[in-house]
Motif scaffolding. Structure first.
Motif, mmCIF file in Angstrom:
data_model
loop_
_atom_site.group_PDB
_atom_site.id
_atom_site.type_symbol
_atom_site.label_atom_id
_atom_site.label_comp_id
_atom_site.label_asym_id
_atom_site.label_seq_id
_atom_site.Cartn_x
_atom_site.Cartn_y
_atom_site.Cartn_z
ATOM 1 N N LEU A 1 17.857 -14.336 -11.620
ATOM 2 C CA LEU A 1 18.529 -13.171 -12.519
ATOM 3 C C LEU A 1 19.427 -13.717 -13.589
ATOM 4 N N GLY A 2 19.957 -14.880 -13.482
ATOM 5 C CA GLY A 2 20.887 -15.693 -14.250
ATOM 6 C C GLY A 2 19.962 -16.172 -15.503
ATOM 7 N N LEU B 1 28.160 -11.650 -5.089
ATOM 8 C CA LEU B 1 27.153 -10.585 -4.836
ATOM 9 C C LEU B 1 26.040 -11.125 -3.858
ATOM 10 N N SER B 2 25.599 -12.295 -3.761
ATOM 11 C CA SER B 2 24.772 -12.437 -2.681
ATOM 12 C C SER B 2 25.317 -12.477 -1.503
ATOM 13 N N LEU C 1 19.322 -15.022 -7.035
ATOM 14 C CA LEU C 1 20.287 -14.416 -8.140
ATOM 15 C C LEU C 1 20.775 -15.146 -9.253
ATOM 16 N N TYR C 2 20.905 -16.498 -8.830
ATOM 17 C CA TYR C 2 21.643 -17.246 -9.588
ATOM 18 C C TYR C 2 20.627 -17.723 -10.593
ATOM 19 N N TYR C 3 19.479 -18.578 -10.081
ATOM 20 C CA TYR C 3 18.496 -18.966 -11.317
ATOM 21 C C TYR C 3 17.855 -17.790 -11.805
ATOM 22 N N ALA D 1 29.092 -19.245 -11.679
ATOM 23 C CA ALA D 1 28.274 -19.271 -10.662
ATOM 24 C C ALA D 1 29.078 -18.083 -9.404
ATOM 25 N N ILE E 1 20.322 -16.367 -2.634
ATOM 26 C CA ILE E 1 21.369 -17.094 -3.606
ATOM 27 C C ILE E 1 20.544 -17.543 -4.821
ATOM 28 N N TRP E 2 19.522 -18.405 -4.717
ATOM 29 C CA TRP E 2 18.867 -19.006 -5.798
ATOM 30 C C TRP E 2 18.348 -17.989 -6.600
ATOM 31 N N LEU F 1 29.129 -13.540 -16.438
ATOM 32 C CA LEU F 1 27.919 -13.694 -15.958
ATOM 33 C C LEU F 1 27.396 -15.103 -16.070
ATOM 34 N N TYR G 1 27.650 -14.553 -8.938
ATOM 35 C CA TYR G 1 26.384 -14.564 -8.067
ATOM 36 C C TYR G 1 26.429 -14.737 -6.586
#
Lengths: 239, 256
Positions: free
Chosen positions: B102-103, B130-131, B98-100, B124, B95-96, B121, B127
């Motif tokens: 990829l973000g 998706l995760s 993707l969020y941090y 939150a 999760i992190w 995008l 993400y």
């Protein structure tokens, strides 16, 4: 690329040493929780199979609740309960609040969770032993303890290994949840490194790689152990 | 049902009821009315996330399982690698990442920053969805692989012999049989997915778990919201278990 390597290097501007220290903490907690969980699981399985109806029902409540409630919620509840109990004991003995180490708290919290799964796995494994084996041992007049040590545990091991291997993988991955409560293990160290350097992607990828190495390596080890535990048994899988 | 209501169980039930009443009377529930709307919206977010990621994840798990069961190596190998990576790393880290991770990569590409999708995008929830979807697909793909492999080959051959086109064989014979095979595991996987949803609270999504955290921060009350939360998850997990038992009981018996 060079910048990335510099960020991951072991000596200070790099954060590699921090990640490895986090990994060591994670493995320490995982090993402790795994062991604690297996002990609970052993007694839990015994209680569920041979205990009085009261014991069985209470254990049923324990396994059902732990397996239905998210680990994160359990971790918080158990963490607060644990610190409350210890602080009350300390107060009763006339001392001030106690500082609890992250590793000990992590082992206590994850061990209780692991114990519920281990109870079910070991119970299933004991039930899978052909009853003739224990009957034969009892017919020879083996005392209960010897029967457990010489027949039940060795015969059960082969059945239990796949589940136990899964449990170990869950233990390593669940240590990451402790990051939410603020224990500094691999995931939290990674997040701190990422926040400081703003290289989020690099560090989370690196941590994922470390976790993956641990789980892949564990898979190989447990494969070996399973082969060893099944020695002398007719294998139903051609390999 | 009668076996459930023996005196021992009745005593335990009584003790449990006493515990609940003790909780209700001695604990501090004064915060509850103020946070009820937030709790209900959190419950809604949890259920919404669960349903959406289950559906999307299952849709992804079917090709993943199929590729591993019968696909050529250039499809099977990536599918297996994907499942191994998902199952070998903690979901929180995914999760992190993707969020941090990829973000923080996305804004570096101008064509993403200027696209229509960009406002979404920056939130939150894409993400989170998706995760959770990828995670469920990774675990369920592994289950589907086993299910696809265990469908009786004779049935597929028979269908082919009748001249059924390939896609029809898949949707009429192979997939339904495989799904029926996985039903018992599917219930367990669904509960695992339910237990995974609290993790998205760490990326600012306010679902059930996050509400308890907010109560703790605002009022320093610790146990009450967590106990209520545990009870809520127990109820949802119970509903899921009963639902799957009902579906399993309704389906035609497996002919073996």
């Amino acid at each position: 690329m060079e910048q990335t390597l510099e960020l991951l290097s072991l000596s200070p501007p790099g954060w590699g040493a921090n990640l490895l220290r986090g990994l060591a903490a994670s493995l320490q907690i995982a090993l402790g929780a795994f062991g604690f969980g297996l002990i609970i699981g052993f007694f839990g399985a015994m209680g569920k199979l041979y205990g009085s109806p009261w014991v069985r029902d209470l254990l049923e409540v324990y396994t059902t609740v732990v397996r239905a409630v998210p680990e994160l919620v359990l971790i918080l509840i158990l963490y607060f309960v644990g610190t409350d109990i210890i602080n009350q004991i300390a107060a009763a003995m006339g001392r001030g609040p106690v500082e609890i180490s992250g590793v000990a708290a992590g082992i206590w919290v994850l061990g209780i969770v692991q114990g519920a799964y281990a109870t079910e796995i070991l119970r299933g494994a004991i039930r899978a032993i052909p009853p003739g084996q224990t009957e034969a041992a009892r017919a020879y007049g083996m005392p209960r303890a010897m029967l457990a040590w010489r027949v039940t545990i060795p015969a059960m091991t082969a059945f239990a290994i796949p589940g136990i291997a899964n449990l170990w993988l869950i233990a390593t991955k669940d240590t990451a949840l402790l990051a939410v409560v603020g224990f500094s293990e691999l995931t939290l160290e990674t997040r701190q490194a990422a926040q400081t350097t703003r290289a989020y992607f690099t560090f989370f990828l690196a941590a994922g790689f470390l976790y993956l190495m641990v789980t892949l390596f564990s898979g190989v080890i447990f494969g070996r152990i399973e082969k060893w535990a099944r020695r002398g048994q007719p294998s139903h899988r051609a390999s | 049902m009668r076996a459930m209501l023996i005196p021992r169980r009745l005593i335990m039930l009584g003790l449990f009821a006493a515990f609940v009443i003790w909780c209700a009377l001695t604990m501090d529930w004064s915060w509850l009315p103020r946070y009820t709307p937030l709790m209900l919206s959190g419950l809604w977010v949890t259920i919404w996330l669960l349903v959406v990621t289950l559906v999307l994840g299952f849709a992804l798990a079917v090709p993943l399982g199929l590729a591993q069961a019968i696909g050529p190596w250039y499809l099977a190998a990536p599918a297996r690698t994907f499942c191994t990576i998902i199952r070998g790393t903690p979901l929180l880290l995914q999760i992190w990442l993707l969020y941090y991770g990829l973000g923080s990569l996305f804004p570096q590409f101008p064509w993403i920053r200027e696209s229509e999708l960009w406002p979404y995008l920056r939130q939150a929830w894409p993400y989170a969805v998706l995760s959770l979807t990828l995670s469920y697909a990774g675990y369920e793909g592994e289950v589907m692989r086993g299910a696809f492999a265990s469908v009786n080959k004779g049935q597929i051959e028979a269908a082919r012999a009748f001249g059924m086109p390939k896609y029809k064989v898949f949707f009429r014979i192979w997939l339904p049989q495989a799904i029926r095979q996985t039903l018992p595991t599917l219930g367990g996987e669904t509960i695992l997915q339910l237990k995974a949803t609290p993790l998205v609270a760490t990326i600012t999504i306010v679902e059930l778990y996050a509400v308890a955290g907010r109560v703790r921060q605002d009022t320093f009350i610790v146990y009450e919201p967590l106990l209520l939360l545990a009870a809520a998850y127990l109820v949802i997990a119970g509903v899921i278990t009963l639902g799957f038992r009902w579906i399993e009981g309704r389906g035609p018996r497996m002919s073996r």
